[in-house]
Design a protein around this motif. Structure first.
Motif, PDB file in Angstrom:
ATOM      1  N   SER A   8       0.819  -1.230   0.000  1.00  0.00           N
ATOM      2  CA  SER A   8       0.000   0.000   0.000  1.00  0.00           C
ATOM      3  C   SER A   8       0.839   1.260   0.000  1.00  0.00           C
ATOM      4  O   SER A   8       0.612   2.161   0.811  1.00  0.00           O
ATOM      5  N   LEU A   9       1.778   1.318  -0.902  1.00  0.00           N
ATOM      6  CA  LEU A   9       2.670   2.477  -0.944  1.00  0.00           C
ATOM      7  C   LEU A   9       2.034   3.633  -1.709  1.00  0.00           C
ATOM      8  O   LEU A   9       1.640   3.497  -2.859  1.00  0.00           O
ATOM      9  N   SER A  10       1.904   4.769  -1.010  1.00  0.00           N
ATOM     10  CA  SER A  10       1.387   5.975  -1.647  1.00  0.00           C
ATOM     11  C   SER A  10       2.291   7.143  -1.320  1.00  0.00           C
ATOM     12  O   SER A  10       2.950   7.170  -0.275  1.00  0.00           O
ATOM     13  N   LYS A  11       2.316   8.085  -2.244  1.00  0.00           N
ATOM     14  CA  LYS A  11       3.181   9.261  -2.059  1.00  0.00           C
ATOM     15  C   LYS A  11       2.503  10.492  -2.620  1.00  0.00           C
ATOM     16  O   LYS A  11       2.009  10.483  -3.744  1.00  0.00           O
ATOM     17  N   GLU A  12       2.439  11.524  -1.809  1.00  0.00           N
ATOM     18  CA  GLU A  12       1.910  12.812  -2.276  1.00  0.00           C
ATOM     19  C   GLU A  12       3.020  13.844  -2.242  1.00  0.00           C
ATOM     20  O   GLU A  12       3.778  13.905  -1.280  1.00  0.00           O
ATOM     21  N   LEU A  25       2.265   8.432  -6.249  1.00  0.00           N
ATOM     22  CA  LEU A  25       2.094   6.976  -6.175  1.00  0.00           C
ATOM     23  C   LEU A  25       0.801   6.686  -5.439  1.00  0.00           C
ATOM     24  O   LEU A  25       0.486   7.346  -4.452  1.00  0.00           O
ATOM     25  N   ASN A  26       0.072   5.665  -5.931  1.00  0.00           N
ATOM     26  CA  ASN A  26      -1.254   5.422  -5.406  1.00  0.00           C
ATOM     27  C   ASN A  26      -1.475   3.930  -5.136  1.00  0.00           C
ATOM     28  O   ASN A  26      -1.870   3.180  -6.023  1.00  0.00           O
ATOM     29  N   GLY A  27      -1.149   3.491  -3.920  1.00  0.00           N
ATOM     30  CA  GLY A  27      -1.447   2.109  -3.518  1.00  0.00           C
ATOM     31  C   GLY A  27      -0.659   1.042  -4.256  1.00  0.00           C
ATOM     32  O   GLY A  27      -1.227   0.068  -4.747  1.00  0.00           O
ATOM     33  N   ILE A  28       0.656   1.198  -4.310  1.00  0.00           N
ATOM     34  CA  ILE A  28       1.506   0.201  -4.987  1.00  0.00           C
ATOM     35  C   ILE A  28       1.761  -0.991  -4.057  1.00  0.00           C
ATOM     36  O   ILE A  28       2.148  -0.824  -2.903  1.00  0.00           O
ATOM     37  N   ASN A  29       1.514  -2.205  -4.586  1.00  0.00           N
ATOM     38  CA  ASN A  29       1.894  -3.441  -3.896  1.00  0.00           C
ATOM     39  C   ASN A  29       2.869  -4.182  -4.793  1.00  0.00           C
ATOM     40  O   ASN A  29       2.695  -4.221  -6.007  1.00  0.00           O
ATOM     41  N   GLY A  42       7.441   2.780 -17.640  1.00  0.00           N
ATOM     42  CA  GLY A  42       6.255   3.613 -17.629  1.00  0.00           C
ATOM     43  C   GLY A  42       6.575   4.934 -18.276  1.00  0.00           C
ATOM     44  O   GLY A  42       7.744   5.304 -18.374  1.00  0.00           O
ATOM     45  N   PRO A  43       5.530   5.669 -18.701  1.00  0.00           N
ATOM     46  CA  PRO A  43       5.784   6.944 -19.354  1.00  0.00           C
ATOM     47  C   PRO A  43       6.430   7.952 -18.408  1.00  0.00           C
ATOM     48  O   PRO A  43       6.418   7.763 -17.184  1.00  0.00           O
ATOM     49  N   SER A  44       6.983   8.986 -18.983  1.00  0.00           N
ATOM     50  CA  SER A  44       7.565  10.062 -18.200  1.00  0.00           C
ATOM     51  C   SER A  44       6.502  10.644 -17.266  1.00  0.00           C
ATOM     52  O   SER A  44       5.373  10.862 -17.675  1.00  0.00           O
ATOM     53  N   GLY A  45       6.857  10.823 -16.000  1.00  0.00           N
ATOM     54  CA  GLY A  45       5.919  11.379 -15.037  1.00  0.00           C
ATOM     55  C   GLY A  45       5.028  10.350 -14.373  1.00  0.00           C
ATOM     56  O   GLY A  45       4.169  10.684 -13.563  1.00  0.00           O
ATOM     57  N   SER A  46       5.232   9.052 -14.672  1.00  0.00           N
ATOM     58  CA  SER A  46       4.351   8.017 -14.119  1.00  0.00           C
ATOM     59  C   SER A  46       4.694   7.659 -12.673  1.00  0.00           C
ATOM     60  O   SER A  46       3.912   6.978 -12.012  1.00  0.00           O
ATOM     61  N   GLY A  47       5.858   8.081 -12.182  1.00  0.00           N
ATOM     62  CA  GLY A  47       6.215   7.820 -10.792  1.00  0.00           C
ATOM     63  C   GLY A  47       7.370   6.855 -10.604  1.00  0.00           C
ATOM     64  O   GLY A  47       7.663   6.431  -9.481  1.00  0.00           O
ATOM     65  N   LYS A  48       8.072   6.503 -11.679  1.00  0.00           N
ATOM     66  CA  LYS A  48       9.158   5.517 -11.598  1.00  0.00           C
ATOM     67  C   LYS A  48      10.277   5.954 -10.650  1.00  0.00           C
ATOM     68  O   LYS A  48      10.699   5.189  -9.790  1.00  0.00           O
ATOM     69  N   THR A  49      10.735   7.179 -10.839  1.00  0.00           N
ATOM     70  CA  THR A  49      11.841   7.667 -10.002  1.00  0.00           C
ATOM     71  C   THR A  49      11.388   7.811  -8.558  1.00  0.00           C
ATOM     72  O   THR A  49      12.129   7.456  -7.627  1.00  0.00           O
ATOM     73  N   THR A  50      10.177   8.296  -8.380  1.00  0.00           N
ATOM     74  CA  THR A  50       9.621   8.410  -7.029  1.00  0.00           C
ATOM     75  C   THR A  50       9.617   7.042  -6.348  1.00  0.00           C
ATOM     76  O   THR A  50      10.054   6.903  -5.193  1.00  0.00           O
ATOM     77  N   CYS A 212      15.428  -8.521 -18.629  1.00  0.00           N
ATOM     78  CA  CYS A 212      14.891  -8.737 -17.281  1.00  0.00           C
ATOM     79  C   CYS A 212      13.890  -9.891 -17.272  1.00  0.00           C
ATOM     80  O   CYS A 212      13.263 -10.166 -18.282  1.00  0.00           O
ATOM     81  N   ASN A 213      13.748 -10.572 -16.131  1.00  0.00           N
ATOM     82  CA  ASN A 213      12.781 -11.671 -16.101  1.00  0.00           C
ATOM     83  C   ASN A 213      11.392 -11.208 -15.680  1.00  0.00           C
ATOM     84  O   ASN A 213      10.427 -11.955 -15.779  1.00  0.00           O
ATOM     85  N   ARG A 214      11.308  -9.951 -15.237  1.00  0.00           N
ATOM     86  CA  ARG A 214       9.988  -9.403 -14.930  1.00  0.00           C
ATOM     87  C   ARG A 214       9.970  -7.920 -15.276  1.00  0.00           C
ATOM     88  O   ARG A 214      10.920  -7.209 -14.938  1.00  0.00           O
ATOM     89  N   VAL A 215       8.925  -7.489 -15.944  1.00  0.00           N
ATOM     90  CA  VAL A 215       8.790  -6.075 -16.281  1.00  0.00           C
ATOM     91  C   VAL A 215       7.474  -5.570 -15.693  1.00  0.00           C
ATOM     92  O   VAL A 215       6.408  -6.140 -15.938  1.00  0.00           O
ATOM     93  N   LEU A 216       7.569  -4.523 -14.880  1.00  0.00           N
ATOM     94  CA  LEU A 216       6.387  -3.913 -14.265  1.00  0.00           C
ATOM     95  C   LEU A 216       6.124  -2.583 -14.950  1.00  0.00           C
ATOM     96  O   LEU A 216       7.057  -1.791 -15.138  1.00  0.00           O
ATOM     97  N   PHE A 217       4.881  -2.355 -15.332  1.00  0.00           N
ATOM     98  CA  PHE A 217       4.535  -1.088 -15.980  1.00  0.00           C
ATOM     99  C   PHE A 217       3.730  -0.247 -15.009  1.00  0.00           C
ATOM    100  O   PHE A 217       2.723  -0.722 -14.467  1.00  0.00           O
ATOM    101  N   ILE A 218       4.166   0.973 -14.773  1.00  0.00           N
ATOM    102  CA  ILE A 218       3.335   1.848 -13.947  1.00  0.00           C
ATOM    103  C   ILE A 218       2.874   3.050 -14.762  1.00  0.00           C
ATOM    104  O   ILE A 218       3.525   3.488 -15.705  1.00  0.00           O
ATOM    105  N   LYS A 219       1.692   3.535 -14.381  1.00  0.00           N
ATOM    106  CA  LYS A 219       1.126   4.706 -15.037  1.00  0.00           C
ATOM    107  C   LYS A 219       0.325   5.486 -14.009  1.00  0.00           C
ATOM    108  O   LYS A 219      -0.409   4.896 -13.222  1.00  0.00           O
ATOM    109  N   ASP A 220       0.484   6.786 -14.004  1.00  0.00           N
ATOM    110  CA  ASP A 220      -0.215   7.651 -13.044  1.00  0.00           C
ATOM    111  C   ASP A 220      -0.090   7.118 -11.612  1.00  0.00           C
ATOM    112  O   ASP A 220      -1.053   7.128 -10.849  1.00  0.00           O
ATOM    113  N   GLY A 221       1.075   6.615 -11.272  1.00  0.00           N
ATOM    114  CA  GLY A 221       1.326   6.176  -9.900  1.00  0.00           C
ATOM    115  C   GLY A 221       0.698   4.857  -9.510  1.00  0.00           C
ATOM    116  O   GLY A 221       0.678   4.498  -8.335  1.00  0.00           O
TER     117      GLY A 221
END
Ligand code: ADP
Ligand code: ADP
Length: 236
Positions: A8-12, A25-29, A42-50, A212-221
């Motif tokens: 349940s990782l979130s970041k404001e 970031l909005n509720g990452i497990n 994920g696209p630029s601004g999706s929260g990867k660096t965060t 990589c053996n696993r690729v995770l895609f994030i978008k809008d956190g």
């Protein structure tokens, strides 16, 4: 066994004024097993660096829990976290972050020297790593004298020299041409295959992700999709 667990990782990010809140970031497990080589895309601004900054203990302002090797880093004091990061995590950056005034060999030794290890161990371990990653011929050169791929391979060597439980990499091929990207990704794959290293990287680069053996895609956190290759049919 999971080496990295996120619940349940979130970041404001808060701007000026009360209304000015951005949910990065909005509720990452997430759960990463020991020995996985994982890409976060994920696209630029999706929260990867965060996300990477939180997992790697650089950013401590968030809600939710991050555990590494069963230990929550979320409740650690500043000093505990600093020690944990130094002893149990390795870091690789887009722009290598090597020290210009040290040779590649000396750069690679730095974490062991800071950790007060025996000189004999430092020398043998450094030389083993140099030959594993094909850096023997350039070990006494300074960073500016070698290619970007060689600098990044030295940076990876430095990141693993103390045997960390997990290695975090931020756009490790971001400054490299395709040939050097390939040597760098082969280095990660080798590390993963030979040493069972757990590696979590953020990348824009589909070529890098293909190792990589696993690729995770994030978008809008949010976690959008994940692709896993169980059969290890990765690029060689
Ligand atoms: P990515 O790495 O995927 O490009 P980031 O994690 O850098 O995305 O950023 C995610 C979102 O959070 C972006 O919309 C960005 O503008 C915003 N953001 C990043 N850092 C800050 C900050 N320090 N303050 C406010 N907003 C930020
Ligand atoms: P890598 O893939 O690790 O970047 P390459 O195989 O592309 O390395 O490099 C081939 C050779 O060319 C290397 O021995 C390296 O020393 C040399 N080289 C490549 N780029 C540079 C550079 N920018 N400065 C100095 N030497 C370079």
């Amino acid at each position: 066994m999971p080496i990295l667990e996120v619940e349940s990782l979130s970041k404001e990010y808060k701007g000026k004024g009360k209304m000015n809140v951005f949910q990065a970031l909005n509720g990452i497990n997430l759960s990463v097993d020991s020995g996985e080589l994982v890409a976060i895309m994920g696209p630029s601004g999706s929260g990867k660096t965060t996300l990477l900054n939180i997992l790697s203990g650089i950013d401590t302002e968030y809600s939710g829990v991050v555990r590494i090797a069963g230990t929550s880093i979320s409740e650690m004091s500043k000093n505990e976290l600093a020690l944990f990061r130094r002893q149990r995590m390795g870091f690789v950056f887009q722009d290598y972050n090597l020290l210009d005034s040290l040779t590649l060999r000396e750069n690679i030794m730095v974490p062991m020297v800071l950790d007060d290890q025996e000189v004999e161990d430092i020398n043998s371990r450094t030389d083993e790593t140099l030959s594993l990653f094909d850096l023997g011929e350039v070990k006494d050169k300074y960073p500016y004298m070698v290619s970007g791929g060689q600098q990044q391979r030295a940076a990876i060597s430095r990141a693993i020299i103390n045997g960390p439980e997990v290695i975090f990499a931020d756009e490790p091929t971001g400054n490299l041409d395709s040939k050097s990207s390939s040597t760098v990704m082969k280095t990660f794959a080798k590390l993963n295959a030979l040493k069972g290293a757990t590696i979590v990287m953020v990348t824009h680069d589909p070529f890098a992700a293909s190792y990589c053996n696993r690729v995770l895609f994030i978008k809008d956190g949010k976690m959008l999709l994940e692709i896993t290759r169980e059969n290890k049919e990765r690029r060689a």
